[in-house]
Design an enzyme around this catalytic site. Sequence first.
Site, PDB file in Angstrom:
ATOM      1  N   LYS A 260     -55.477 -24.841  46.892  1.00  0.00           N
ATOM      2  CA  LYS A 260     -56.224 -25.350  45.735  1.00  0.00           C
ATOM      3  C   LYS A 260     -55.282 -26.072  44.785  1.00  0.00           C
ATOM      4  O   LYS A 260     -54.053 -25.979  44.908  1.00  0.00           O
ATOM      5  CB  LYS A 260     -56.934 -24.204  45.017  1.00  0.00           C
ATOM      6  CG  LYS A 260     -55.995 -23.163  44.441  1.00  0.00           C
ATOM      7  CD  LYS A 260     -56.748 -22.028  43.773  1.00  0.00           C
ATOM      8  CE  LYS A 260     -55.782 -20.989  43.218  1.00  0.00           C
ATOM      9  NZ  LYS A 260     -56.468 -19.911  42.482  1.00  0.00           N
TER      10      LYS A 260
ATOM     11  N   TYR B  84     -36.568 -35.797  18.121  1.00  0.00           N
ATOM     12  CA  TYR B  84     -37.545 -35.564  17.057  1.00  0.00           C
ATOM     13  C   TYR B  84     -37.181 -34.329  16.237  1.00  0.00           C
ATOM     14  O   TYR B  84     -36.811 -33.287  16.776  1.00  0.00           O
ATOM     15  CB  TYR B  84     -38.939 -35.362  17.654  1.00  0.00           C
ATOM     16  CG  TYR B  84     -39.596 -36.636  18.102  1.00  0.00           C
ATOM     17  CD1 TYR B  84     -39.974 -37.607  17.177  1.00  0.00           C
ATOM     18  CD2 TYR B  84     -39.866 -36.857  19.449  1.00  0.00           C
ATOM     19  CE1 TYR B  84     -40.598 -38.778  17.592  1.00  0.00           C
ATOM     20  CE2 TYR B  84     -40.494 -38.026  19.867  1.00  0.00           C
ATOM     21  CZ  TYR B  84     -40.858 -38.984  18.936  1.00  0.00           C
ATOM     22  OH  TYR B  84     -41.470 -40.133  19.346  1.00  0.00           O
TER      23      TYR B  84
ATOM     24  N   MET C 275     -42.251 -37.033  25.010  1.00  0.00           N
ATOM     25  CA  MET C 275     -43.272 -37.348  26.003  1.00  0.00           C
ATOM     26  C   MET C 275     -42.697 -38.007  27.250  1.00  0.00           C
ATOM     27  O   MET C 275     -43.085 -37.691  28.377  1.00  0.00           O
ATOM     28  CB  MET C 275     -44.345 -38.257  25.395  1.00  0.00           C
ATOM     29  CG  MET C 275     -45.492 -38.563  26.342  1.00  0.00           C
ATOM     30  SD  MET C 275     -46.774 -39.606  25.619  1.00  0.00           S
ATOM     31  CE  MET C 275     -47.499 -38.471  24.432  1.00  0.00           C
TER      32      MET C 275
ATOM     33  N   ARG D 119     -63.673 -10.869  36.827  1.00  0.00           N
ATOM     34  CA  ARG D 119     -63.735 -12.318  36.668  1.00  0.00           C
ATOM     35  C   ARG D 119     -64.897 -12.842  37.513  1.00  0.00           C
ATOM     36  O   ARG D 119     -65.968 -13.107  37.003  1.00  0.00           O
ATOM     37  CB  ARG D 119     -62.392 -12.935  37.102  1.00  0.00           C
ATOM     38  CG  ARG D 119     -61.965 -14.151  36.382  1.00  0.00           C
ATOM     39  CD  ARG D 119     -60.559 -14.574  36.776  1.00  0.00           C
ATOM     40  NE  ARG D 119     -60.308 -14.566  38.215  1.00  0.00           N
ATOM     41  CZ  ARG D 119     -59.211 -15.036  38.791  1.00  0.00           C
ATOM     42  NH1 ARG D 119     -58.248 -15.536  38.030  1.00  0.00           N
ATOM     43  NH2 ARG D 119     -59.043 -15.003  40.077  1.00  0.00           N
TER      44      ARG D 119
END
Length: 426
Positions: free
Chosen positions: A59, A278, A331, A157
């Site tokens: 998955k 930053y 980023m 669940r």
Amino acid sequence: MASDPKMIPQSGLLSAEANQAAALATFGGVLTVDLDAIIANWRKLEKTAVPAECSAVIKADAYGCGAEQVARALNKAGCKTFFVATIEEARKVRAAVPEPAIYVLGGYFQNTGEHYAQINCRPVIGDLNELAEWDVFCRRTSWTGGAAIHIDTGMNRLGLTLAEAQAIIPRINAGDHGITLVMSHLVSAEQLNSPVNAKQLAAFRGIASEFSGVPAALANSSGVFLGAPFQFDMVRPGAALYGVNPTPEADNPMQPVVDLKARIVQIRNIERGESVGYGGTWTARRPTKLAIMAVGYADGYFRAASSNDGTRGAEVIVAGKRCPVAGRVSMDLIAIDITDLPPNAARRGHMVTLLGEGITVDELAHHFGTIGYEVLTSLGRRYARIYKGGNVVEPLAKPAPAQAVEQQTAAPPPVEQPASPPPLPG
């Protein structure tokens, strides 16, 4: 070795190696997946679980490693059963491997039966409404593709309660039920001495024994190493296939699978007392040489790996030596301190190792403040992806369109489902 075909253009004027190098030059990072290591991990798990069948959980795009490529490699190695999360994941895997059983963990909903039938995959049913809806579809179409029953033994669940599972035993014993697997999921398998393991084992063993003739599965990656009582007829490893340690209280028995490299885009020098990144949270305590790498948290290298004046962050490997992250991960860029490297050991354009060469998925997860599962599934799509091993000798073909798969599979026509399911038979 093969790469994602959309990434590596071919030219008759250059060698394969030169073509690859030219194509990779446009990427800030390169993610290499070792399919032979995945196969070796699967075989180790298979051997540990003998005589149980060893399936593979692929998955979330095989935990970020590429579901189609991993499915092909493991199927060639002998894996006959795969687990995915959604029908769309199953569709992609089915296009890659036409024969194995594919279970969809996300369950069954009304009007999805024809989609399961078209690609010959099996829902994992964890609710009585789902079971009733599945029954309706099977009765109206004579579909006999099979399904799994998920029983909740403590996760709270998904899954039928023990009382609900007990209530459908007469239906199972009546025969012609179409159930091909009964399963549950361990809560704390990575903790060898957790009392929850024994409690779940007892509950599952009791109920599974009443599903006469139906194979049973309980163990995930860590559960495989809890011993034979947990292995039943099938085990379902996932993260361990991709190198995550299934036994965190001991050494990792699995081989590393993923190698991640990033390109240096600039070398710069700063003076003592200057800050980096930053917020200016990291200050040079000496004249410092920095390398700036062209990846960041948009690529799955978490901001939590940053360093500041009071905390050391993650490390990367440059020219064979570990170097620390300097300042905040942003980023698209990361700064690293390469002051202690020999002159010219790192240059613009060189590659730096973020994962591999001794930096494990679990080590990176520690710096990220998470688990190896999240590290792997977060690796971004801006990397060039290369696959090695697994009998891959040329760029992989694109998966067949879903329509082509549907035409190859004799599937019943779509049918209308009732607004609400009828009561369960038996």
